[in-house]
Design a protein around this motif. Structure first.
Motif, PDB file in Angstrom:
ATOM      1  N   PHE A   1       1.404  -7.168  -3.852  1.00  0.00           N
ATOM      2  CA  PHE A   1       2.211  -6.083  -3.109  1.00  0.00           C
ATOM      3  C   PHE A   1       1.693  -4.704  -3.341  1.00  0.00           C
ATOM      4  O   PHE A   1       1.400  -3.908  -2.491  1.00  0.00           O
ATOM      5  CB  PHE A   1       3.754  -6.200  -3.668  1.00  0.00           C
ATOM      6  N   SER A   2       1.345  -4.523  -4.627  1.00  0.00           N
ATOM      7  CA  SER A   2       0.816  -3.319  -5.217  1.00  0.00           C
ATOM      8  C   SER A   2      -0.525  -2.816  -4.658  1.00  0.00           C
ATOM      9  O   SER A   2      -0.601  -1.648  -4.289  1.00  0.00           O
ATOM     10  CB  SER A   2       0.847  -3.273  -6.774  1.00  0.00           C
ATOM     11  N   LEU A   3      -1.171  -3.680  -4.498  1.00  0.00           N
ATOM     12  CA  LEU A   3      -2.520  -3.572  -4.013  1.00  0.00           C
ATOM     13  C   LEU A   3      -2.732  -3.439  -2.522  1.00  0.00           C
ATOM     14  O   LEU A   3      -3.722  -3.472  -1.578  1.00  0.00           O
ATOM     15  CB  LEU A   3      -3.623  -4.404  -4.477  1.00  0.00           C
TER      16      LEU A   3
ATOM     17  N   ILE B   1       7.988  -5.093   5.467  1.00  0.00           N
ATOM     18  CA  ILE B   1       8.042  -4.161   4.272  1.00  0.00           C
ATOM     19  C   ILE B   1       8.078  -2.803   4.619  1.00  0.00           C
ATOM     20  O   ILE B   1       9.185  -2.093   3.801  1.00  0.00           O
ATOM     21  CB  ILE B   1       6.404  -4.128   3.775  1.00  0.00           C
TER      22      ILE B   1
ATOM     23  N   ALA C   1      -2.041   1.843  -1.792  1.00  0.00           N
ATOM     24  CA  ALA C   1      -1.763   0.867  -2.636  1.00  0.00           C
ATOM     25  C   ALA C   1      -0.723   1.523  -3.818  1.00  0.00           C
ATOM     26  O   ALA C   1       0.180   0.964  -4.145  1.00  0.00           O
ATOM     27  CB  ALA C   1      -3.243   0.656  -3.493  1.00  0.00           C
ATOM     28  N   ILE C   2      -1.113   2.971  -4.270  1.00  0.00           N
ATOM     29  CA  ILE C   2       0.116   3.456  -5.164  1.00  0.00           C
ATOM     30  C   ILE C   2       1.280   3.999  -4.432  1.00  0.00           C
ATOM     31  O   ILE C   2       1.209   4.683  -3.142  1.00  0.00           O
ATOM     32  CB  ILE C   2      -0.576   4.581  -5.696  1.00  0.00           C
ATOM     33  N   GLY C   3       2.514   3.425  -5.019  1.00  0.00           N
ATOM     34  CA  GLY C   3       3.563   3.857  -4.506  1.00  0.00           C
ATOM     35  C   GLY C   3       4.686   3.372  -5.219  1.00  0.00           C
ATOM     36  O   GLY C   3       4.477   3.288  -6.201  1.00  0.00           O
ATOM     37  N   LEU C   4       5.732   2.938  -4.376  1.00  0.00           N
ATOM     38  CA  LEU C   4       6.997   2.480  -4.972  1.00  0.00           C
ATOM     39  C   LEU C   4       6.665   1.389  -5.833  1.00  0.00           C
ATOM     40  O   LEU C   4       7.245   1.035  -6.724  1.00  0.00           O
ATOM     41  CB  LEU C   4       8.028   2.263  -4.155  1.00  0.00           C
TER      42      LEU C   4
ATOM     43  N   SER D   1       0.716   3.150   5.857  1.00  0.00           N
ATOM     44  CA  SER D   1      -0.282   2.027   5.995  1.00  0.00           C
ATOM     45  C   SER D   1       0.420   1.015   6.408  1.00  0.00           C
ATOM     46  O   SER D   1      -0.021   0.386   7.185  1.00  0.00           O
ATOM     47  CB  SER D   1      -0.847   1.933   4.641  1.00  0.00           C
ATOM     48  N   ALA D   2       1.755   0.722   5.957  1.00  0.00           N
ATOM     49  CA  ALA D   2       2.310  -0.397   6.439  1.00  0.00           C
ATOM     50  C   ALA D   2       2.530  -0.346   7.896  1.00  0.00           C
ATOM     51  O   ALA D   2       2.252  -1.386   8.872  1.00  0.00           O
ATOM     52  CB  ALA D   2       3.725  -0.541   5.938  1.00  0.00           C
TER      53      ALA D   2
ATOM     54  N   ASN E   1       4.250   0.775  -7.805  1.00  0.00           N
ATOM     55  CA  ASN E   1       3.853   0.806  -9.158  1.00  0.00           C
ATOM     56  C   ASN E   1       4.696   1.435  -9.829  1.00  0.00           C
ATOM     57  O   ASN E   1       4.985   1.320 -11.001  1.00  0.00           O
ATOM     58  CB  ASN E   1       2.535   1.982  -8.939  1.00  0.00           C
TER      59      ASN E   1
HETATM   60  N1  PHE Z   1       1.443  -1.152  -1.950  1.00  0.00           N
HETATM   61  C1  PHE Z   1       2.349  -0.469  -1.810  1.00  0.00           C
HETATM   62  C2  PHE Z   1       2.883   0.175  -3.090  1.00  0.00           C
HETATM   63  O1  PHE Z   1       2.601  -0.168  -4.150  1.00  0.00           O
HETATM   64  C3  PHE Z   1       3.271  -1.182  -0.986  1.00  0.00           C
HETATM   65  C4  PHE Z   1       2.777  -1.708   0.248  1.00  0.00           C
HETATM   66  C5  PHE Z   1       2.386  -2.841   0.492  1.00  0.00           C
HETATM   67  C6  PHE Z   1       2.369  -0.678   1.314  1.00  0.00           C
HETATM   68  C7  PHE Z   1       1.990  -3.552   1.737  1.00  0.00           C
HETATM   69  C8  PHE Z   1       1.728  -1.283   2.641  1.00  0.00           C
HETATM   70  C9  PHE Z   1       1.540  -2.541   2.612  1.00  0.00           C
HETATM   71  O2  PHE Z   1       3.947   0.747  -3.269  1.00  0.00           O
END
Ligand code: PHE
Length: 451
Positions: free
Chosen positions: A230-232, A104, A26-29, A328-329, A31
């Motif tokens: 997207f974020s979650l 993604i 979830a946490i990544g670009l 995770s993607a 956020n």
């Molecule tokens: N949740 C990730 C982020 O906030 C982006 C993401 C979406 C990753 C879907 C994997 C699947 O950066």
């Protein structure tokens, strides 16, 4: 499926391991790069408010729904729908998720590559000592329009992602996220404190936190909901996949709650860093979109004592946060190929990685690298579809599936394993059956009007 089969497939070592990995996804670009950009585009604090409401009312509902489907079926998204409702079209919701995951991965890795570029720039000392807003804007423009640099960094991100995913759940994903995520969190807290004490920070804060209700519109709601999905990492089977590795004795409700909370907290703090910094540099409102975070972070780093090392540390961790998400993607498609097509994990990881690399080329060329893709704003377009439309469609069907097809009773039974007293049950059922699908369908129906 017997226990031995489950064991072979892999399970998280503990509940905490799942929370770390899911939070890592979830946490990544989303956020640090995407959230502030959307806040800036969509009228500031009003977006933040709607976003928080969307996470609590809809994000949490869908997250729990996905975890339930995942853990119940112990399968990838396509297999999960096939397992629960065999010989129906529901599996296409899973396919949509797999496809979205790959798309993604394709553009997200391009942006993760920018973090590599910025890491190298910081090491070389580009942002040493009192840089200005104009300077960081210029640096971004030069970097992002150089196709070779951008592509090489992109390639490295895809390569690292494939290596980790090919190693599997425990030794790959779990080990690394557990070590690195806490560091990122601490560093963000530190940078936020520094940003809040910069001269002129107040203007940034009021843009970020004082809602102007006249800016409330359908498009703000659409973008906030999309940002929450997207974020979650919702609506594309990601949490079905990670949920499938959770043990039956873990509490799905508190796990979902933790992931939603920590993800939102990090996004919120990223805003606390970015907006005061932009105000301090006098470019609040002048910089927006894809480049925002990459223009603001070098600025803040250059204002702190020891900023050189903080900068290196920050971009390294940003890269790590991005890679726990790219993993995770990729994992969604890999789990599908391993479970459903019996492919070896290594082959699946590298082949899907290669596809994402090819699909990502137009995105890599759309920030100045090639006129055609820059002009049609390819990166923004693919991001719009993958963050706002596809996850909303996926989330809608997931709600309908549990609410009306598989049945809430079965879902509750799954939740009770690990959480016998599910206090939020009536609220969750209401949101799952009525609130979430209605809001999503409304947003999708009016999407043309909003954009
Ligand atoms: N949740 C990730 C982020 O906030 C982006 C993401 C979406 C990753 C879907 C994997 C699947 O950066």
């Amino acid at each position: 499926m017997n226990d031995q089969d489950l064991g072979k497939r892999g399970l998280w070592g503990s509940k905490v391991a799942f929370i770390f990995a899911a939070t890592g996804s979830a946490i990544g670009l989303g956020n640090i790069w995407r959230f502030p950009a959307k806040v800036s585009e969509s009228g500031g604090a009003i977006f933040v408010l709607i976003y928080i409401i969307a996470v609590i009312l809809i994000g949490f509902t869908v997250m729990l729904a996905e975890l339930v489907i995942g853990r119940h079926s112990q399968k990838n998204p396509v297999g999960a729908f096939k397992h629960i409702k065999p010989k129906t079209s529901w599996k296409f919701v899973g396919y949509l998720g797999v496809l979205t995951g790959v798309l993604i991965l394709s553009y997200y890795s391009v942006i993760a590559g920018w973090a590599i570029g910025y890491l190298l720039k910081t090491i070389r000392g580009t942002f040493r000592g009192g840089v200005t807003g104009e300077f960081t804007q210029q640096v971004f423009k030069e970097f992002s329009s150089d196709p070779l640099q951008v592509f090489l960094c992109f390639l490295v991100v895809i390569g690292i992602t494939c290596i980790i995913v090919s190693k599997g759940i425990k030794s790959g994903i779990e080990r690394w996220t557990k070590i690195l995520m806490p560091f990122l969190f601490l560093l963000i807290v530190f940078l936020a404190v520094r940003a809040l004490t910069l001269p002129g920070a107040g203007e940034g804060i009021s843009f970020y936190l004082k809602p102007d209700f006249s800016k409330l519109s359908g498009s703000v709601v659409l973008l906030a909901l999309g940002q929450a999905f997207f974020s979650l990492s919702l609506g594309m089977g990601m949490m079905i996949t990670y949920g499938s590795y959770i043990s039956k004795s873990d509490n799905l409700v508190s796990s979902a709650g933790w992931v939603c909370f920590s993800d939102s907290l990090v996004a919120f703090m990223a805003g606390l860093i970015i907006f005061p910094t932009l105000a301090f540099a006098g470019i609040l409102g002048k910089a927006s979109g894809e480049s925002l975070a990459f223009e603001a972070f070098p600025l803040i780093i250059s204002t702190i004592a020891g900023g050189y090392f903080f900068g290196i540390f920050f971009f390294a961790l940003l890269l790590v946060a991005a890679i726990t998400s790219t993993i995770s993607a990729l994992e969604v498609a890999v789990a599908f190929l391993v479970d459903e097509r019996n492919w070896p994990r290594v082959k699946a990881a590298w082949l899907v990685g290669l596809c994402a690399l090819v699909i990502g080329i137009p995105s890599a060329l759309s920030t100045g690298g090639m006129q055609f893709f820059t002009k049609i704003r390819f990166l923004s377009k693919i991001d719009f579809v993958c963050a706002n439309i596809s996850p909303a469609v996926g989330a809608f069907f997931i709600c309908i599936f549990i609410g009306y097809v598989w049945g809430v009773k079965n879902a509750i039974k799954e939740i009770h394993s690990g959480n016998p007293r599910f206090k939020l049950q009536p609220v969750w059922i209401f949101s799952l059956k009525f609130l979430s699908p209605i809001v999503i369908i409304f947003i999708l129906y009016f999407i043309k009007t909003f954009t």
